[in-house]
Design a protein around this motif. Structure first.
Motif, mmCIF file in Angstrom:
data_model
loop_
_atom_site.group_PDB
_atom_site.id
_atom_site.type_symbol
_atom_site.label_atom_id
_atom_site.label_comp_id
_atom_site.label_asym_id
_atom_site.label_seq_id
_atom_site.Cartn_x
_atom_site.Cartn_y
_atom_site.Cartn_z
ATOM 1 N N ILE A 100 0.793 -1.239 0.000
ATOM 2 C CA ILE A 100 0.000 0.000 0.000
ATOM 3 C C ILE A 100 0.821 1.283 0.000
ATOM 4 C CG2 ILE A 100 -1.956 -1.125 1.140
ATOM 5 C CD1 ILE A 100 -1.128 0.417 3.717
ATOM 6 N N THR A 101 2.125 1.177 0.218
ATOM 7 C CA THR A 101 2.939 2.393 0.229
ATOM 8 C C THR A 101 3.001 2.956 -1.197
ATOM 9 O OG1 THR A 101 4.240 1.547 2.056
ATOM 10 C CG2 THR A 101 5.199 3.354 0.794
ATOM 11 N N PRO A 102 2.579 4.192 -1.369
ATOM 12 C CA PRO A 102 2.493 4.752 -2.722
ATOM 13 C C PRO A 102 3.805 4.734 -3.507
ATOM 14 C CG PRO A 102 1.335 6.153 -1.164
ATOM 15 C CD PRO A 102 2.056 5.110 -0.364
ATOM 16 N N VAL A 103 4.936 4.852 -2.837
ATOM 17 C CA VAL A 103 6.190 4.894 -3.588
ATOM 18 C C VAL A 103 6.371 3.622 -4.412
ATOM 19 C CG1 VAL A 103 7.716 4.002 -1.773
ATOM 20 C CG2 VAL A 103 8.629 5.522 -3.515
ATOM 21 N N TYR A 104 6.018 2.464 -3.866
ATOM 22 C CA TYR A 104 6.200 1.214 -4.608
ATOM 23 C C TYR A 104 5.173 1.076 -5.724
ATOM 24 C CZ TYR A 104 9.100 0.117 -0.598
ATOM 25 O OH TYR A 104 10.053 0.162 0.379
ATOM 26 N N THR A 105 3.916 1.357 -5.428
ATOM 27 C CA THR A 105 2.889 1.219 -6.458
ATOM 28 C C THR A 105 3.042 2.274 -7.548
ATOM 29 O OG1 THR A 105 1.345 2.478 -5.077
ATOM 30 C CG2 THR A 105 1.206 0.070 -4.975
ATOM 31 N N ASN A 106 3.576 3.421 -7.204
ATOM 32 C CA ASN A 106 3.796 4.451 -8.224
ATOM 33 C C ASN A 106 4.966 4.106 -9.139
ATOM 34 O OD1 ASN A 106 1.676 5.981 -7.316
ATOM 35 N ND2 ASN A 106 2.935 7.411 -6.174
ATOM 36 N N ILE A 107 6.112 3.728 -8.554
ATOM 37 C CA ILE A 107 7.277 3.489 -9.405
ATOM 38 C C ILE A 107 7.123 2.240 -10.247
ATOM 39 C CG2 ILE A 107 8.891 4.766 -7.946
ATOM 40 C CD1 ILE A 107 10.062 2.045 -7.065
ATOM 41 N N VAL A 108 6.366 1.268 -9.744
ATOM 42 C CA VAL A 108 6.245 0.025 -10.505
ATOM 43 C C VAL A 108 5.407 0.234 -11.767
ATOM 44 C CG1 VAL A 108 4.175 -1.043 -9.495
ATOM 45 C CG2 VAL A 108 6.121 -2.462 -10.126
ATOM 46 N N SER A 109 4.610 1.297 -11.817
ATOM 47 C CA SER A 109 3.781 1.534 -13.002
ATOM 48 C C SER A 109 4.428 2.509 -13.982
ATOM 49 C CB SER A 109 2.404 2.055 -12.585
ATOM 50 O OG SER A 109 2.517 3.316 -11.963
ATOM 51 N N ILE A 110 5.666 2.910 -13.712
ATOM 52 C CA ILE A 110 6.396 3.814 -14.601
ATOM 53 C C ILE A 110 7.605 3.077 -15.163
ATOM 54 C CG2 ILE A 110 7.669 5.985 -14.781
ATOM 55 C CD1 ILE A 110 6.069 6.937 -12.302
ATOM 56 N N ALA A 111 7.727 3.056 -16.464
ATOM 57 C CA ALA A 111 8.908 2.451 -17.095
ATOM 58 C C ALA A 111 10.081 3.393 -16.868
ATOM 59 C CB ALA A 111 8.667 2.237 -18.586
ATOM 60 N N ILE A 112 10.942 3.001 -15.940
ATOM 61 C CA ILE A 112 12.060 3.853 -15.560
ATOM 62 C C ILE A 112 13.194 2.978 -15.030
ATOM 63 C CG2 ILE A 112 11.185 4.264 -13.223
ATOM 64 C CD1 ILE A 112 12.167 7.184 -13.551
ATOM 65 N N LYS A 113 14.402 3.412 -15.255
ATOM 66 C CA LYS A 113 15.564 2.595 -14.863
ATOM 67 C C LYS A 113 15.709 2.437 -13.358
ATOM 68 C CE LYS A 113 18.574 6.585 -15.380
ATOM 69 N NZ LYS A 113 17.962 7.469 -16.344
ATOM 70 N N ASP A 114 15.056 3.284 -12.583
ATOM 71 C CA ASP A 114 15.182 3.235 -11.130
ATOM 72 C C ASP A 114 14.589 1.971 -10.521
ATOM 73 O OD1 ASP A 114 16.390 5.706 -11.291
ATOM 74 O OD2 ASP A 114 14.535 6.806 -10.913
ATOM 75 N N VAL A 115 13.587 1.389 -11.149
ATOM 76 C CA VAL A 115 12.942 0.205 -10.568
ATOM 77 C C VAL A 115 13.859 -1.015 -10.625
ATOM 78 C CG1 VAL A 115 10.948 -1.321 -10.642
ATOM 79 C CG2 VAL A 115 10.651 1.132 -11.008
#
Length: 168
Positions: free
Chosen positions: A107-122
């Motif tokens: 439920i922490t927004p940082v994980y659910t937000n980054i996982v839905s963005i194609a970005i090298k950080d994940v």
């Protein structure tokens, strides 16, 4: 599986995924007539661009390939975060604390937000978490250095952290 399922649903809702401007440039390096740039990590560029291109080859559309990349990203992050829970479970941490970690990861927004963005950080984050888990295990039990599977995993985490980020 729980983390991958939750994160997979988040990505499915945002099908095929959200593109960061950096990642759009990386995909263009693979599918376009643009040369490769040292600005982006080559391993990530080849992965995200290659899967996007594969989607076009198989389905005549880039979206399925981007979605495939997003699912790879989901699995990487879910596996890394799950490894932290698994290691603590083997240390006999109470089930309520492990369940609390799982809920926070879900439920922490940082994980659910980054996982839905194609970005090298994940993928980079997944490799760094995996490296941290391996390093902690090695500090706890130095004998792991003689275990070939462990050493292979540790080396792969190190290589992933190096190859999926370009800070220089």
């Amino acid at each position: 599986f729980i983390l991958a399922g939750i994160y997979g649903l988040v990505v499915l809702v945002s099908y095929p995924g959200t593109l960061c401007w950096d990642t759009a440039g990386q995909i263009e390096q693979v599918i376009g007539n643009v040369g490769y740039s040292a600005r982006h990590p080559l391993a990530h560029t080849l992965l995200v661009g290659g899967l996007t291109k594969l989607g076009y080859i198989l389905f005549s559309a880039y979206e399925p390939g981007l979605f495939l990349y997003m699912m790879v990203q989901v699995v990487m992050l879910a596996a890394a975060l799950a490894s932290t829970i698994a290691v603590l479970a083997k240390r006999n941490v109470k089930c309520k604390w492990l369940a609390g970690m799982l809920v926070l990861y879900c439920i922490t927004p940082v994980y659910t937000n980054i996982v839905s963005i194609a970005i090298k950080d994940v993928p980079y984050c997944a490799f760094v978490v995996g490296y941290g888990v391996c390093f902690a295990l090695l500090l706890e039990t130095p004998g792991y250095i003689r275990n070939k599977k462990f050493v292979l995993c540790f080396v792969l985490m190190q290589l992933g952290a190096i190859l999926f980020r370009n800070n220089g």
